[in-house]
Design an enzyme around this catalytic site. Structure first.
Site, PDB file in Angstrom:
ATOM      1  N   LEU A  60       0.859  -1.178   0.000  1.00 34.20           N
ATOM      2  CA  LEU A  60       0.000   0.000   0.000  1.00 34.20           C
ATOM      3  C   LEU A  60       0.899   1.233   0.000  1.00 34.20           C
ATOM      4  O   LEU A  60       1.962   1.225   0.629  1.00 34.20           O
ATOM      5  CB  LEU A  60      -0.907   0.034   1.241  1.00 34.20           C
ATOM      6  CG  LEU A  60      -1.998  -1.036   1.364  1.00 34.20           C
ATOM      7  CD1 LEU A  60      -2.745  -0.875   2.690  1.00 34.20           C
ATOM      8  CD2 LEU A  60      -2.969  -0.979   0.205  1.00 34.20           C
ATOM      9  N   ASP A  61       0.479   2.289  -0.675  1.00 32.29           N
ATOM     10  CA  ASP A  61       1.228   3.540  -0.629  1.00 32.29           C
ATOM     11  C   ASP A  61       1.323   4.020   0.812  1.00 32.29           C
ATOM     12  O   ASP A  61       0.420   3.788   1.629  1.00 32.29           O
ATOM     13  CB  ASP A  61       0.530   4.620  -1.462  1.00 32.29           C
ATOM     14  CG  ASP A  61       0.586   4.317  -2.958  1.00 32.29           C
ATOM     15  OD1 ASP A  61       1.360   3.432  -3.354  1.00 32.29           O
ATOM     16  OD2 ASP A  61      -0.152   4.987  -3.709  1.00 32.29           O
ATOM     17  N   ARG A  62       2.406   4.709   1.119  1.00 30.34           N
ATOM     18  CA  ARG A  62       2.648   5.175   2.489  1.00 30.34           C
ATOM     19  C   ARG A  62       1.456   5.903   3.122  1.00 30.34           C
ATOM     20  O   ARG A  62       1.096   5.627   4.264  1.00 30.34           O
ATOM     21  CB  ARG A  62       3.897   6.059   2.516  1.00 30.34           C
ATOM     22  CG  ARG A  62       4.203   6.598   3.908  1.00 30.34           C
ATOM     23  CD  ARG A  62       5.555   7.261   3.985  1.00 30.34           C
ATOM     24  NE  ARG A  62       5.791   7.744   5.345  1.00 30.34           N
ATOM     25  CZ  ARG A  62       6.973   7.858   5.894  1.00 30.34           C
ATOM     26  NH1 ARG A  62       8.052   7.533   5.226  1.00 30.34           N
ATOM     27  NH2 ARG A  62       7.114   8.297   7.139  1.00 30.34           N
ATOM     28  N   VAL A  64      -1.657   5.586   2.647  1.00 28.85           N
ATOM     29  CA  VAL A  64      -2.895   4.798   2.624  1.00 28.85           C
ATOM     30  C   VAL A  64      -2.923   3.827   3.804  1.00 28.85           C
ATOM     31  O   VAL A  64      -1.925   3.177   4.110  1.00 28.85           O
ATOM     32  CB  VAL A  64      -3.026   4.031   1.290  1.00 28.85           C
ATOM     33  CG1 VAL A  64      -4.296   3.192   1.275  1.00 28.85           C
ATOM     34  CG2 VAL A  64      -3.004   5.005   0.123  1.00 28.85           C
ATOM     35  N   ARG A 163      -5.014   6.386  -7.484  1.00 26.86           N
ATOM     36  CA  ARG A 163      -4.853   7.835  -7.391  1.00 26.86           C
ATOM     37  C   ARG A 163      -4.700   8.461  -8.775  1.00 26.86           C
ATOM     38  O   ARG A 163      -5.346   9.474  -9.096  1.00 26.86           O
ATOM     39  CB  ARG A 163      -3.644   8.152  -6.511  1.00 26.86           C
ATOM     40  CG  ARG A 163      -3.764   7.604  -5.101  1.00 26.86           C
ATOM     41  CD  ARG A 163      -2.419   7.498  -4.388  1.00 26.86           C
ATOM     42  NE  ARG A 163      -1.807   8.818  -4.214  1.00 26.86           N
ATOM     43  CZ  ARG A 163      -0.593   8.989  -3.702  1.00 26.86           C
ATOM     44  NH1 ARG A 163       0.135   7.932  -3.347  1.00 26.86           N
ATOM     45  NH2 ARG A 163      -0.102  10.194  -3.552  1.00 26.86           N
TER      46      ARG A 163
END
Length: 230
Positions: A60-62, A64, A163
């Protein structure tokens, strides 16, 4: 000490709720990362000698938060990774975007390229030799105050995919400074949450569903029925 809620655990799987703004694995920031935190926790809880194995099978992106699964054995890691490759692991997200999509539900297909130096992803034409296919489906759940609450069914796991695609289609995510800087403000937390994972247990072969809810904070609080009740 960062608290990591455990959603499910057995001998093969560790399912947790990733906190926002914690990197999944070690990066250039030097900040404590989720994988290292969980390994330390396993070592302490089970009094394990030496290095602890924990397989990272997705990311997961930081910024999120939400549900993530880790593999506690190499066999589980291999089988979970295979599910991801075959698109057999279902990954659903909740997100709040500015505006509204053209249709209440639909499928977005784009080709993405990542600029690793800038850590930014761009939509490119299908003919671009560096472009990688990105596919997701969305469904609008709610709409209010100029925002839409969407559920995303992610078919491919490209970096920053949700995104970038939503921004490209005119609906940047609330709080996303990278792909929605024209409508968002510094300090806002991105409204993107890993809500549900559906997978087959690597040894029991049973279908399992794990769920995590966004926090009771704005803008999630606009629709409290979707948030975590503390």
């Amino acid at each position: 000490m960062i608290h990591i809620p455990i959603i499910y655990e057995d001998n093969h799987l560790l399912v947790v709720e990733k906190p926002v703004n914690v990197p999944v694995q070690e990066d250039a920031s030097g900040d404590d990362d989720l994988l290292s935190i969980l390994k330390r926790d396993l070592k302490i809880r089970y009094d394990k000698p030496g290095n602890v194995y924990l397989g990272l099978v997705h990311r997961l992106d930081r910024p999120v938060g939400g549900v993530m699964v880790f593999a506690k054995t190499s066999k589980a890691a291999s089988r979970l990774s295979d599910q991801i490759r075959r698109n057999a692991m279902e990954k659903y997200y909740l997100t709040i975007v500015h505006g509204e999509m053209e249709k209440d539900r639909g499928r977005l297909e784009n080709y993405l390229v990542k600029d690793r130096k800038k850590n930014e992803v761009y939509v490119v034409g299908k003919s671009n030799k560096y472009g990688k296919e990105a596919v997701l489906e969305y469904e609008e759940k709610e709409q209010e105050a100029g925002f839409s609450l969407l559920e995303i069914d992610l078919h491919t796991g490209r970096p920053h995919q949700i995104r970038v695609q939503l921004s490209h289609h005119g609906c940047p995510i609330f709080g996303d400074q990278k792909y929605g800087q024209d409508v968002n403000h510094p300090g806002q937390q991105i409204a993107l949450w890993s809500h549900r994972l559906v997978l087959t247990h690597p040894t029991k072969k049973e279908d399992m569903t794990f769920t995590s809810h966004p926090p009771e904070e704005y803008p999630w609080s606009i629709w409290p029925s979707y948030t975590e009740k503390k």
